[in-house]
Write an enzyme that holds these catalytic residues in place. Structure first.
Site, mmCIF file in Angstrom:
data_model
loop_
_atom_site.group_PDB
_atom_site.id
_atom_site.type_symbol
_atom_site.label_atom_id
_atom_site.label_comp_id
_atom_site.label_asym_id
_atom_site.label_seq_id
_atom_site.Cartn_x
_atom_site.Cartn_y
_atom_site.Cartn_z
ATOM 1 N N VAL A 11 35.631 -14.902 48.653
ATOM 2 C CA VAL A 11 35.562 -13.441 48.677
ATOM 3 C C VAL A 11 36.432 -12.858 49.800
ATOM 4 O O VAL A 11 37.296 -12.011 49.576
ATOM 5 C CB VAL A 11 34.098 -12.972 48.811
ATOM 6 C CG1 VAL A 11 34.016 -11.492 49.134
ATOM 7 C CG2 VAL A 11 33.356 -13.253 47.516
ATOM 8 N N PHE A 150 31.850 -7.699 43.272
ATOM 9 C CA PHE A 150 31.575 -8.120 41.893
ATOM 10 C C PHE A 150 32.685 -8.995 41.316
ATOM 11 O O PHE A 150 32.705 -9.248 40.116
ATOM 12 C CB PHE A 150 31.371 -6.891 40.999
ATOM 13 C CG PHE A 150 30.192 -6.041 41.420
ATOM 14 C CD1 PHE A 150 28.899 -6.395 41.046
ATOM 15 C CD2 PHE A 150 30.365 -4.925 42.219
ATOM 16 C CE1 PHE A 150 27.805 -5.637 41.453
ATOM 17 C CE2 PHE A 150 29.281 -4.153 42.630
ATOM 18 C CZ PHE A 150 27.995 -4.514 42.239
ATOM 19 N N LEU A 151 33.641 -9.434 42.158
ATOM 20 C CA LEU A 151 34.755 -10.211 41.604
ATOM 21 C C LEU A 151 34.275 -11.519 40.993
ATOM 22 O O LEU A 151 33.226 -12.039 41.360
ATOM 23 C CB LEU A 151 35.806 -10.482 42.681
ATOM 24 C CG LEU A 151 35.446 -11.315 43.917
ATOM 25 C CD1 LEU A 151 35.352 -12.782 43.627
ATOM 26 C CD2 LEU A 151 36.447 -11.062 45.025
ATOM 27 N N LYS A 152 35.075 -12.008 40.032
ATOM 28 C CA LYS A 152 34.776 -13.301 39.391
ATOM 29 C C LYS A 152 35.792 -14.321 39.874
ATOM 30 O O LYS A 152 36.999 -14.027 39.859
ATOM 31 C CB LYS A 152 34.924 -13.210 37.854
ATOM 32 C CG LYS A 152 34.048 -12.209 37.167
ATOM 33 C CD LYS A 152 34.254 -12.282 35.647
ATOM 34 C CE LYS A 152 35.601 -11.733 35.172
ATOM 35 N NZ LYS A 152 35.834 -10.307 35.405
ATOM 36 N N GLU A 153 35.340 -15.488 40.274
ATOM 37 C CA GLU A 153 36.292 -16.542 40.605
ATOM 38 C C GLU A 153 37.130 -16.831 39.365
ATOM 39 O O GLU A 153 36.633 -16.790 38.251
ATOM 40 C CB GLU A 153 35.553 -17.806 41.057
ATOM 41 C CG GLU A 153 34.967 -17.635 42.442
ATOM 42 C CD GLU A 153 34.154 -18.834 42.904
ATOM 43 O OE1 GLU A 153 34.290 -19.921 42.334
ATOM 44 O OE2 GLU A 153 33.371 -18.648 43.857
ATOM 45 N N ASN A 209 23.851 -9.689 38.683
ATOM 46 C CA ASN A 209 23.863 -11.135 38.426
ATOM 47 C C ASN A 209 22.632 -11.577 37.635
ATOM 48 O O ASN A 209 22.711 -12.462 36.785
ATOM 49 C CB ASN A 209 23.962 -11.917 39.744
ATOM 50 C CG ASN A 209 25.402 -11.964 40.238
ATOM 51 O OD1 ASN A 209 26.313 -11.502 39.553
ATOM 52 N ND2 ASN A 209 25.619 -12.508 41.416
ATOM 53 N N GLY A 258 26.242 -21.958 36.561
ATOM 54 C CA GLY A 258 26.351 -22.605 37.867
ATOM 55 C C GLY A 258 27.159 -21.715 38.774
ATOM 56 O O GLY A 258 27.178 -20.492 38.593
ATOM 57 N N CYS A 261 27.182 -18.181 42.882
ATOM 58 C CA CYS A 261 26.422 -16.927 42.929
ATOM 59 C C CYS A 261 25.141 -16.935 42.103
ATOM 60 O O CYS A 261 24.056 -16.773 42.653
ATOM 61 C CB CYS A 261 27.317 -15.774 42.485
ATOM 62 S SG CYS A 261 28.631 -15.469 43.670
HETATM 63 N N1 LIG Z 1 32.395 -16.548 45.267
HETATM 64 C C1 LIG Z 1 32.149 -15.516 44.488
HETATM 65 O O1 LIG Z 1 32.526 -15.476 43.317
HETATM 66 C C2 LIG Z 1 31.394 -14.316 45.011
HETATM 67 C C3 LIG Z 1 31.418 -13.119 44.293
HETATM 68 C C4 LIG Z 1 30.730 -12.023 44.787
HETATM 69 C C5 LIG Z 1 30.010 -12.139 45.978
HETATM 70 N N2 LIG Z 1 29.981 -13.322 46.643
HETATM 71 C C6 LIG Z 1 29.248 -13.391 47.907
HETATM 72 O O2 LIG Z 1 30.176 -13.309 48.976
HETATM 73 C C7 LIG Z 1 29.732 -14.122 50.068
HETATM 74 C C8 LIG Z 1 30.811 -15.140 50.411
HETATM 75 O O3 LIG Z 1 30.966 -15.996 49.312
HETATM 76 P P1 LIG Z 1 32.202 -17.016 49.216
HETATM 77 O O4 LIG Z 1 32.133 -17.626 47.880
HETATM 78 O O5 LIG Z 1 33.461 -16.329 49.658
HETATM 79 O O6 LIG Z 1 31.756 -18.091 50.338
HETATM 80 P P2 LIG Z 1 32.636 -19.261 50.956
HETATM 81 O O7 LIG Z 1 31.671 -20.314 51.321
HETATM 82 O O8 LIG Z 1 33.799 -19.567 50.088
HETATM 83 O O9 LIG Z 1 33.223 -18.616 52.306
HETATM 84 C C9 LIG Z 1 32.458 -18.262 53.401
HETATM 85 C C10 LIG Z 1 33.325 -18.394 54.646
HETATM 86 O O10 LIG Z 1 32.599 -17.883 55.762
HETATM 87 C C11 LIG Z 1 32.922 -18.697 56.893
HETATM 88 N N3 LIG Z 1 31.894 -18.533 57.925
HETATM 89 C C12 LIG Z 1 30.626 -19.018 57.926
HETATM 90 N N4 LIG Z 1 29.993 -18.639 59.065
HETATM 91 C C13 LIG Z 1 30.872 -17.900 59.783
HETATM 92 C C14 LIG Z 1 30.812 -17.227 61.031
HETATM 93 N N5 LIG Z 1 29.678 -17.241 61.755
HETATM 94 N N6 LIG Z 1 31.899 -16.564 61.451
HETATM 95 C C15 LIG Z 1 33.018 -16.552 60.697
HETATM 96 N N7 LIG Z 1 33.155 -17.172 59.504
HETATM 97 C C16 LIG Z 1 32.082 -17.835 59.052
HETATM 98 C C17 LIG Z 1 33.003 -20.101 56.320
HETATM 99 O O11 LIG Z 1 33.733 -20.963 57.171
HETATM 100 C C18 LIG Z 1 33.698 -19.844 54.981
HETATM 101 O O12 LIG Z 1 35.104 -19.947 55.099
HETATM 102 C C19 LIG Z 1 28.394 -14.732 49.615
HETATM 103 O O13 LIG Z 1 27.353 -13.925 50.066
HETATM 104 C C20 LIG Z 1 28.492 -14.680 48.108
HETATM 105 O O14 LIG Z 1 27.227 -14.611 47.514
HETATM 106 C C21 LIG Z 1 30.669 -14.403 46.196
#
Ligand SMILES: NC(=O)c1ccc[n+]([C@@H]2O[C@H](COP(=O)([O-])OP(=O)(O)OC[C@H]3O[C@@H](n4cnc5c(N)ncnc54)[C@H](O)[C@@H]3O)[C@@H](O)[C@H]2O)c1
Length: 436
Positions: A11, A150-153, A209, A258, A261
């Site tokens: 994200v 709300f993005l989708k991987e 979700n 899976g 999220c």
């Molecule tokens: N992946 C998705 O499709 C998606 C979509 C919408 C929302 N989200 C939400 O967005 C959030 C992030 O998801 P993601 O998939 O990008 O996670 P991710 O695990 O890919 O990335 C999280 C990053 O945060 C870093 N991090 C952790 N603790 C930290 C700190 N204290 N200081 C600085 N950096 C720190 C980690 O090193 C990691 O690079 C989650 O809450 C998730 O639910 C994800």
């Protein structure tokens, strides 16, 4: 605008790159030093279509920078997005440790008035915790708001650049103005920016979700009913999805949802309900159906070969939880592969991009192949788990020649039973008649 993004995962990196692309000065921070070192060189640590050129271009023109120093991100930004992970804790609640760690660092290094935005998916009430954490450490004014993502991987850049809507939970005119300006370039075709109170914004993300996961679990149960009644789930899906009140998306049955999220967000919403004395019955059922669905294809394999798979080799096409990503968090393929290994099978796996992720998970317990057909050599069966485009129109004769026995399990209904019958495959799809 001077923007900071903390957490440069799936994200944060997309948010940072897209905000830089629209002319903002963006500084992205992450505690993962290896990730930041790679990003500084323009190397993208994840597979996400369209992201690499965006990052490269904005680094080159100096609008996008990376650092491990979260204090620096705080000091150099007027608007700070928190985009760190919120994994499920042992009791199913969202683990807010990373979000609150970041809030503490922001609080310690405030050097003026700032807008702090929770972009991570967080339970209702988290923005208040973030505000309290920051305010306990500084005299400078802070406006904490919620901007769920709300993005989708697999389509993250496109989704961020052209969102269906932007949800902004704000409680101050300054936050409303700055965040409105920041998002205006992405909604020029009229899709709405929906301003609301913070609790509603926090809940909106979970409900979106929950709604999607519910559709998936419902259709997975419908697929099981189809198998019991002789109906064809693809026809039922088509018939149901053409009702405009229902719509055609998210009605495909499969091996269970899976990813990073749905599983954790469903758990977290159930947990939020429990904490407030509410039993979220539908979501408990959604989760239960999903757990059972993730085991379904292992059960189909067992039913065909028997429970002891020693001496059997099973090829698996598709490891990522969906096409377009290398993410395997909570991927149904993990349940399948662990089950196959536990029953003594040898697993030969292919995925166009997720093999490095799989190596970190399974090590050398699985044999990996760069080319899809190579994974089939000498296998007793093929199980297709991810609906990557490249699996849709394969050379069936080649598949048949490479497999020791022509047995195919298709968890995504990619292929037609009539074709498989013609080619004399044993074919097990989902929610449709099997060819045996
Ligand atoms: N992946 C998705 O499709 C998606 C979509 C919408 C929302 N989200 C939400 O967005 C959030 C992030 O998801 P993601 O998939 O990008 O996670 P991710 O695990 O890919 O990335 C999280 C990053 O945060 C870093 N991090 C952790 N603790 C930290 C700190 N204290 N200081 C600085 N950096 C720190 C980690 O090193 C990691 O690079 C989650 O809450 C998730 O639910 C994800």
């Amino acid at each position: 605008m001077r923007v900071g993004v903390i957490g440069t995962g799936y994200v944060g990196l997309v948010v940072g790159a897209c905000l830089a692309e629209t002319g903002n000065d963006v500084i992205c921070g992450d505690v993962d030093a290896q990730k930041i070192a790679a990003l500084k060189e323009g190397e993208i640590p994840i597979y996400e279509p369209g992201l690499e050129p965006l990052v490269e271009r904005n680094i080159a023109v100096g609008r996008l920078r990376f650092t491990t120093d979260i204090a620096e991100v705080t000091k150099e930004s007027d608007v700070i997005f928190i985009a760190v992970g919120t994994p499920a804790d042992e009791d199913g609640s969202a683990d807010l440790r990373h979000v609150l760690d970041v809030a503490a660092v922001i609080g310690d290094h405030m050097n003026g008035e700032k807008v702090v935005v929770t972009k991570s998916t967080v339970p209702v009430g988290t923005a208040d915790l973030v505000r309290q954490t920051i305010e306990a450490r500084t005299e400078h004014p802070v406006h904490v708001c919620s901007n769920p993502e709300f993005l989708k991987e697999g389509a993250a850049v496109e989704d961020f650049m052209r969102p269906d809507r932007v949800v902004l939970g704000v409680d101050s005119p300054r936050a409303r103005q700055l965040l409105g300006e920041l998002h205006e370039p992405f909604v020029r075709t009229g899709n709405p920016i929906i301003f609301m109170d913070i609790a509603s914004a926090e809940l909106t993300k979970y409900v979106a979700n929950a709604m999607l996961a519910t559709r998936i679990s419902l259709m997975n149960e419908v697929a099981r009913m189809c198998e019991l009644t002789g109906a064809d789930v693809s026809l039922v899906r088509h018939g149901v999805g053409s009702d405009h009140r229902i719509g055609p998306t998210f009605l495909f049955p499969g091996p269970g949802y899976g990813g990073s999220c749905f599983p954790k967000d469903i758990k977290a919403l159930i947990r939020t309900g429990q904490e407030r004395g509410y039993d979220f019955k539908i979501l408990r059922a959604v989760e239960e159906v999903n757990e059972a669905q993730k085991r379904l294809f292992l059960e189909k394999v067992e039913k065909h070969f028997g429970p002891d798979l020693k001496g059997r080799t099973i090829a698996v096409w598709g490891l990522a939880f969906k096409p377009g990503t290398d993410d395997m968090r909570d991927s149904p393929s993990i349940v399948l592969i662990e089950g196959l290994l536990a029953r003594g099978a040898v697993v030969q796996a292919h995925d166009p991009v997720a093999v490095p992720t799989a190596r970190r998970l399974f090590g050398d317990r699985v044999a990996y192949f760069e080319r899809d057909y190579d994974a089939l050599k000498g296998a007793d069966a093929l199980v297709v788990m991810t609906d990557w485009l490249e699996y849709r129109r394969p050379n069936f004769q080649r598949i048949k020649d490479l497999l020791r026995t022509p047995v195919v399990f298709d968890a995504r209904n990619l292929w037609e039973a009539s074709r498989m019958r013609e080619l004399k495959f044993v074919y097990y799809p989902l929610g449709r008649e099997a060819v045996t």
